[in-house]
Design an enzyme around this catalytic site. Structure first.
Site: not given
Ligand code: PLP
Length: 415
Positions: A54, A56, A200, A226, A229, A235
């Site tokens: 933990y 925080e 994003d 993220t 990807k 993750r």
């Molecule tokens: C995959 C994705 C997310 C969210 O990711 P998670 O980890 O699945 O919550 C946010 N924005 C875009 C553009 C994405 O492709």
């Protein structure tokens, strides 16, 4: 890598399932554009004793004792993220990309404030204001789409929409958009209406880190991503921002949205960022891009309709309407042949999101196995055969066997 050594003795049912999943990872073509193979180092960090801790708070400002090692590893992740992307501030605690986006909204918006993001059906993400997501429920969400003829972003239309709805935040970024996004233009649009700009790059982050895709960091107030990807890490999510928003973002992530940070995942993020700074990573991303372009070219040659006519990144969107087949049935047939990808709506789709008229194809994972342009040609051939004979069980079985033997030539997780 032994994935089930300790699990077998405790829980044979879960061990069995994990073994099956390892086999699926090894013997089929993972071509979902948002997926990748995290390497053994990233996996090991996620299975480490940091899962017990933990912590925080933030490095040197924690609410628990025994956090010295947690501080060290989180600071390493923060410093590396800032170096990798040239960001002024990084928060590496978001548990997912969605939570990274929620943190920006929580930090900067009041319920009912207007946001402007890309339409889900045009390629945006749920968290960009879709009605089903908290971003669409808590805020007054408006959407821009793509041009009806070119399926590319039309910056004049986005500017007009911004003037009309006066958003507090404009969101740039997408989950299903194969072309470059002009973040500088988005900055100009945001400035023209006094909006904040959130970019994003969940999908494009690996390519951005390798300088193969437009870099939003100089233009954006907030960059969210993220790490699992194209970035090929664990993750999870991350928010980067200008220093002046650092405090607000940190408070929004914790205690605003989350409790104890996933320290084992943060350790893995630190490893991922280190790897992303290497020349090998740049070479890998270059090949991801080359493979996507080669695969798109092969499919075009076979007469398929590729949205926008090609790709500038790791993903391809296939419009199956001319083939008189839908996304759902196509994705199912391809899975039976060992090619895993996802159904995807095309812009202005008249099919439901459960059926869809398209599929999305990605090259990050197959490239991580070492596959190159020659293999893309084979894959395009197999896809073509299956899509033209979706009910032919013998053909799908034949392709499945061929896929398996190709995968054996490009082993993964054999260390
Ligand atoms: C995959 C994705 C997310 C969210 O990711 P998670 O980890 O699945 O919550 C946010 N924005 C875009 C553009 C994405 O492709």
């Amino acid at each position: 890598m032994d994935f089930t050594k300790y699990i077998e003795a405790v829980d044979s049912e879960v061990a069995e399932i994990i073994k099956d999943e390892v086999q699926r990872n090894k013997e089929t073509l993972l071509m979902i554009a948002s997926e990748n193979y995290a390497d053994e180092a990233v996996l090991q960090a996620q299975g480490s004793v940091f899962t017990n801790k933990y912590a925080e708070g933030y490095p040197t400002k924690r609410f628990y004792q025994g956090v010295g090692n947690s501080d060290r590893v989180e600071q390493l992740a923060i410093d590396r993220a800032k170096q990798l992307f040239g960001a002024e501030h990084a928060n590496v605690q978001p548990n997912s990309g969605s939570q990274a986006n929620q943190a920006v909204y929580l930090a900067m918006l009041q319920p009912g404030d207007a946001i402007l993001g890309m339409n889900l059906a045009a390629g945006g993400h749920l968290t960009h204001g879709a009605a089903a997501s908290s971003s669409g429920k808590l805020y007054k969400a408006h959407a821009y789409s793509v041009n009806k003829d070119t399926y590319t972003l039309d910056y004049d239309e986005i500017a007009a929409a911004a003037k009309e709805v006066k958003p507090k935040i404009i969101v740039a970024g997408a989950s299903a958009y194969p072309r470059k996004i002009d973040f500088k233009k988005f900055r100009e649009i945001a400035d023209s209406v006094g909006a904040l700009l959130m970019c994003d790059i969940a999908h494009y982050a690996g390519l951005v880190a390798a300088k193969l895709y437009p870099d939003p960091v100089p233009y954006a107030d907030f960059v969210t991503t993220t790490t699992h990807k194209t970035l090929k890490g664990p993750r999870g999510g991350m928010v980067m921002c200008k220093e002046k928003y650092a405090k607000q973002i940190n408070s929004a992530v914790f205690p605003g949205l989350q409790g104890g940070p996933l320290m084992h995942v943060i350790a893995a993020k630190a490893i991922c960022f280190k790897e992303a700074m290497t020349p090998a990573f740049k070479d890998y991303q270059q090949q991801v891009l080359k493979n996507a372009q080669a695969l798109a070219a092969e499919l075009l040659k076979k007469g398929y309709k590729i949205l926008t006519g090609g790709t500038d990144c790791h993903m391809i969107l296939l419009d199956l309407r001319p083939n008189k087949i839908n996304g759902r049935d196509s994705a199912r047939a391809l899975e039976e042949a060992g090619i895993t990808l996802n159904k995807n709506g095309v812009p202005f789709d008249t099919e439901s999101p459960f059926v869809t008229s398209g599929i999305r194809i990605g090259t990050p994972a197959i490239t991580a196995r070492g596959m190159k342009e020659g293999e893309m040609k084979l894959i395009a051939d197999w896809m073509d055969q299956v899509l033209k004979n979706m009910d032919d069980a013998a053909l799908k079985l034949k392709v499945l066997r061929e896929v398996k033997s190709l995968c054996a030539k490009f082993p993964i997780y054999e260390k």
